[in-house]
Design an enzyme around this catalytic site. Structure first.
Site, PDB file in Angstrom:
ATOM      1  CG  HIS A  89      26.821  66.537 -36.560  1.00 52.58           C
ATOM      2  ND1 HIS A  89      26.332  67.921 -36.334  1.00 52.58           N
ATOM      3  CD2 HIS A  89      27.961  66.692 -37.296  1.00 52.58           C
ATOM      4  CE1 HIS A  89      27.285  68.800 -36.885  1.00 52.58           C
ATOM      5  NE2 HIS A  89      28.071  67.963 -37.375  1.00 52.58           N
ATOM      6  CG  ASP A  90      23.895  59.432 -33.475  1.00 54.54           C
ATOM      7  OD1 ASP A  90      23.364  59.752 -32.553  1.00 54.54           O
ATOM      8  OD2 ASP A  90      23.906  58.156 -33.403  1.00 54.54           O
ATOM      9  CG  ASP A  97      36.744  69.423 -53.595  1.00 57.17           C
ATOM     10  OD1 ASP A  97      37.199  70.373 -54.357  1.00 57.17           O
ATOM     11  OD2 ASP A  97      36.713  68.276 -53.938  1.00 57.17           O
ATOM     12  CG  ASN A 108      23.208  69.359 -34.843  1.00 58.77           C
ATOM     13  OD1 ASN A 108      24.319  69.208 -35.482  1.00 58.77           O
ATOM     14  ND2 ASN A 108      23.166  68.721 -33.770  1.00 58.77           N
ATOM     15  CD  GLU A 132      21.942  64.819 -29.723  1.00 57.40           C
ATOM     16  OE1 GLU A 132      22.466  64.389 -30.827  1.00 57.40           O
ATOM     17  OE2 GLU A 132      21.956  63.933 -28.539  1.00 57.40           O
ATOM     18  CG  ASP A 156      22.889  57.940 -28.181  1.00 59.23           C
ATOM     19  OD1 ASP A 156      22.787  58.608 -29.352  1.00 59.23           O
ATOM     20  OD2 ASP A 156      22.897  58.282 -27.203  1.00 59.23           O
ATOM     21  CG  HIS A 175      34.215  68.843 -44.904  1.00 55.14           C
ATOM     22  ND1 HIS A 175      34.665  69.970 -44.040  1.00 55.14           N
ATOM     23  CD2 HIS A 175      33.255  68.493 -44.275  1.00 55.14           C
ATOM     24  CE1 HIS A 175      33.896  70.168 -42.879  1.00 55.14           C
ATOM     25  NE2 HIS A 175      32.720  69.136 -43.059  1.00 55.14           N
ATOM     26  N   GLY A 196      27.382  59.587 -27.968  1.00 54.44           N
ATOM     27  CA  GLY A 196      27.852  58.410 -28.439  1.00 54.44           C
ATOM     28  C   GLY A 196      26.901  57.847 -29.598  1.00 54.44           C
ATOM     29  N   PRO A 251      32.265  69.781 -32.996  1.00 52.63           N
ATOM     30  CG  PRO A 251      34.012  68.565 -33.961  1.00 52.63           C
ATOM     31  CD  PRO A 251      32.632  68.530 -33.441  1.00 52.63           C
ATOM     32  NE  ARG A 291      28.012  69.034 -40.863  1.00 49.16           N
ATOM     33  CZ  ARG A 291      26.903  69.862 -40.420  1.00 49.16           C
ATOM     34  NH1 ARG A 291      25.665  69.690 -40.748  1.00 49.16           N
ATOM     35  NH2 ARG A 291      27.317  71.021 -39.580  1.00 49.16           N
TER      36      ARG A 291
END
Length: 325
Positions: free
Chosen positions: A69-70, A245, A97, A91, A77, A196, A75, A166, A65
């Site tokens: 999320h990076d 799950d 986050n 972030e 980075d 997930h 991008g 998202p 994840r």
């Protein structure tokens, strides 16, 4: 004289064209990027990630994840790793986050080990990318060739994180648009959502879903989450965790997609992948053949890892991952 000038002009233009045509080549990532400068880098990362996942199985999902999320913000980075400063809201504490992404200690541990062996060579962004692959393997998931050569961002943006990442309330249309902006298609969307199959989510993320009478959630599944977790409607238990799950929470398999078919998707943004829409056929395909899911997941991770990397003289190689040099 005229012919000489023409020849000189032609040669100059040729050199110019060759120069510009080589610029993309310099920006290319390569799986062999550290073979000469830090040949032990990959083995160090693998060892540290394997140990971290062995200590805490959930860490595999967290490292996957973290890479996602990076890449989805500025991008791939390493910007997600930066702490806030008086002049920059990063972030880590953005809406999508805060109290959610984790694994920073694993990345810093890896960075420390790599720096002691090869100082100033391996970027934090590359460590995040390799750690995601190694986390997948440690959880029994697929492997893929990680392209390397990313450099680290000098900035981070909480605003961009809120705009680009998202959300658990997204519709299929919103998710499709979000991924499309990153040149990822619906198959990539479904495959990457398959991460997930491992990991957990906080009650805050699914309270509304399990306390509703929606037709797209199995009633008994919803009841068990309300009462057994618990995640009640009164707003308590925000930080209580449930596996994404519930069938095989620690195995990287295709049961996540079987859950969707049975209306047992924990998050609304997961269940919409099987809701009478364009991605139903992909979910069904992954239910029938887990090898297709594994192959598509690996391919999508490679595509995601190509999102807007900093290369060449861009950015820097951080000494530690949470602050710029």
């Amino acid at each position: 004289m005229a012919s000489s000038l023409s020849l000189i002009t032609f040669m100059a233009l040729t050199i110019l064209v060759m120069t510009f045509s080589c610029i993309p080549c310099q920006a290319q990532l390569s799986s062999t990027f550290y073979d000469r400068t830090c040949p032990s880098a990959l083995s160090i990362i693998k060892g540290a990630v394997s140990a971290a996942v062995s200590r805490e199985r959930r860490m595999a999902a967290s490292l996957l994840r973290l890479h996602f999320h990076d890449c989805f913000v500025q991008g791939c980075d390493g910007s997600v790793l930066l702490d806030d400063t008086p002049s920059m809201t990063g972030e880590k504490n953005s809406l999508n986050n805060a109290n959610s992404i984790r694994g920073f200690n694993v990345i810093e541990n890896v960075k420390s080990q790599v720096e002691s062996r090869c100082p100033g060579i391996v970027s934090c962004a590359d460590i995040v990318a390799v750690a995601a692959r190694d986390a997948s393997v440690a959880a029994g998931g697929p492997s893929w060739t990680v392209k390397l050569g990313r450099r680290d961002s000098l900035t981070a943006s909480g605003d961009l994180a809120d705009q680009n990442l998202p959300r658990f309330t997204n519709t299929l249309s919103e998710l499709t648009s979000s991924f499309s902006r990153k040149n990822l298609n619906q198959r990539d969307l479904v495959a990457l959502s398959g991460a997930h199959t491992i990991g957990q989510s906080r009650c805050f993320s699914f309270r509304a879903r399990v306390n509703s009478n929606a037709s797209d959630i199995d009633p008994e599944f919803a009841r068990s989450l309300r009462e057994d977790l618990p995640c009640p409607a009164d707003g308590s238990g925000n930080s209580n965790l449930a596996p994404l799950d519930l069938v095989t929470p620690n195995a990287f398999d295709n049961s996540f997609f079987r859950n969707l078919v049975n209306k047992k998707g924990l998050l609304q943004s997961d269940q919409v992948l099987f809701s009478g829409g364009a991605t139903d056929s992909i979910v069904n395909q992954y239910v029938r053949d887990s090898s297709i899911f594994r192959s598509d997941f690996a391919a999508a991770m490679v595509k995601m890892g190509d999102l807007s990397p900093l290369t060449g003289s861009q950015g820097e190689i951080r000494k530690v991952c949470n602050v710029v040099n």
